[in-house]
Motif scaffolding. Structure first.
Motif, PDB file in Angstrom:
ATOM      1  N   LEU A  21       0.834  -1.211   0.000  1.00 45.12           N
ATOM      2  CA  LEU A  21       0.000   0.000   0.000  1.00 45.12           C
ATOM      3  C   LEU A  21       0.864   1.254   0.000  1.00 45.12           C
ATOM      4  O   LEU A  21       0.669   2.178  -0.801  1.00 45.12           O
ATOM      5  N   VAL A  22       1.820   1.296   0.896  1.00 42.30           N
ATOM      6  CA  VAL A  22       2.737   2.433   0.980  1.00 42.30           C
ATOM      7  C   VAL A  22       3.458   2.604  -0.354  1.00 42.30           C
ATOM      8  O   VAL A  22       3.624   3.717  -0.859  1.00 42.30           O
ATOM      9  N   ILE A  66       2.522   1.784  -3.403  1.00 46.00           N
ATOM     10  CA  ILE A  66       1.691   2.354  -4.462  1.00 46.00           C
ATOM     11  C   ILE A  66       1.269   3.774  -4.134  1.00 46.00           C
ATOM     12  O   ILE A  66       1.162   4.628  -5.006  1.00 46.00           O
ATOM     13  N   GLY A  67       1.056   4.032  -2.838  1.00 43.43           N
ATOM     14  CA  GLY A  67       0.547   5.340  -2.454  1.00 43.43           C
ATOM     15  C   GLY A  67       1.573   6.447  -2.509  1.00 43.43           C
ATOM     16  O   GLY A  67       1.251   7.578  -2.867  1.00 43.43           O
ATOM     17  N   ARG A  68       2.825   6.141  -2.183  1.00 44.11           N
ATOM     18  CA  ARG A  68       3.780   7.220  -1.971  1.00 44.11           C
ATOM     19  C   ARG A  68       5.103   7.101  -2.704  1.00 44.11           C
ATOM     20  O   ARG A  68       6.019   7.865  -2.443  1.00 44.11           O
ATOM     21  N   ARG A  69       5.218   6.102  -3.559  1.00 43.55           N
ATOM     22  CA  ARG A  69       6.484   6.010  -4.265  1.00 43.55           C
ATOM     23  C   ARG A  69       6.270   6.162  -5.769  1.00 43.55           C
ATOM     24  O   ARG A  69       5.224   5.801  -6.294  1.00 43.55           O
TER      25      ARG A  69
END
Lengths: 177, 177
Positions: A83-84, A86-89
């Motif tokens: 999730l992290v 896809i969300g922030r990278r």
DNA sequence: CGTTCGTTTGAGAAACCTCAAGGTCTGTGG
DNA sequence: CCACAGACCTTGAGGTTTCTCAAACGAACG
């Protein structure tokens, strides 16, 4: 190797890539839902356990319950990292991180060398996992030649760069005990 | 109400929004990692349980273990849905889905009416959760006036449209038994 | 009454997508 | 051995979504 995914009008999102030794479908059993699907990417040996059976195991053999609980948490940690990712990278970091994690997981079960391992991922599958399109995955992979995905195996050319780029922290993968 | 998140160089990614009655931090205890943080959004009453204590509970009181296992699975299901949300839905659908899920969860603990509920979300917080920026969240919210987020409460103006847009399937939230 | 937090809006840039075409490899049947 | 089909990879041009940066605005609070 397999993958679990959800189907949406706009395409599918791959949730995870279960590999040898992983527990699969526990969520569906406990929550009594069937909101996602599985697909094998290689030949696979699957050991089926009946739903009610599982619940009995948990209550009758507490240590087994504890183990399942641990497995569920590890699973969740991987989804969180996904999730992290896809969300922030960015697409590049995301791809790097994905392969770092996969390499580490395969390494833990003795199916990966330092910079090379077998796995049958196509760019379409990668796209569905990373929240990108196949074309973009392609461009990202060739932009810098950090790794090659070919003929069912992955070769990492610049591990240090990959590690730095991805910011990979694999602490959530190990059974440290 | 609180939120759990991971900090990255590029910003933070909010993982989940624990509300009253939710178990929090189970992953950290079982995996012995501390790779994410929590932050309270309202006043909160937190009941601390020691790590080793938990493991004893699981093995000595199997039914408690089963309950924790169930809670962990539900948690994972929510993260999975969040992942799908960010990976495969547009900003608008994503926002719609987020509020549908939140409304349903608050409703289940008796803290939400059909089209209105209290919750202290700012557009910055929403952005960190949805993998967007605050400006874009703002634009998405005003583009169609499906709902209003103001002064600590959310009002849904067109529930039917919101439901349709989001494709929300809440099966994974209920303890159906 | 100023400060702080949050919202609103704009203009331009970047990342990523869509569509479309062509290329390469691999297995298969003739 | 060759031709072919299918799956996958590669590349390009142009479009859309979302981001970045910046500024103005409003409301709550001391």
């Amino acid at each position: 190797m397999a993958c679990s995914f959800k189907l949406l009008p706009g395409g599918r999102q791959i949730i995870s890539f279960p590999i040898a030794g992983d527990v699969v479908g526990l969520r569906s059993v406990l929550l009594r839902t069937a909101d996602h699907s599985f697909s094998a990417l290689t030949d696979a040996v699957v050991n089926a356990v009946e739903g009610p059976h599982i619940m009995r195991c948990v209550t009758e053999f507490p240590r087994l319950g504890a183990a399942l609980l641990w497995a569920a948490c590890r699973d969740e940690a991987m989804v969180v990292e996904h999730l992290v990712n896809i969300g922030r990278r960015t697409a590049l970091e995301r791809t790097a991180h994905f392969f770092m994690e996969l390499a580490e997981r395969l390494h833990l079960i003795g199916q990966a060398a330092e910079t090379e391992f077998k796995c049958p991922l196509t760019q379409f599958v990668l796209a569905d996992a990373l929240g990108l399109t196949a074309s973009h995955v392609n461009r990202v992979l060739r932009e810098r030649q950090l790794l090659t995905v070919r003929k069912g195996s992955v070769t990492i050319h610049d591990l240090a760069a990959l590690r730095k780029l991805s910011g990979f922290q694999g602490g959530y993968l190990n059974a440290r005990e």
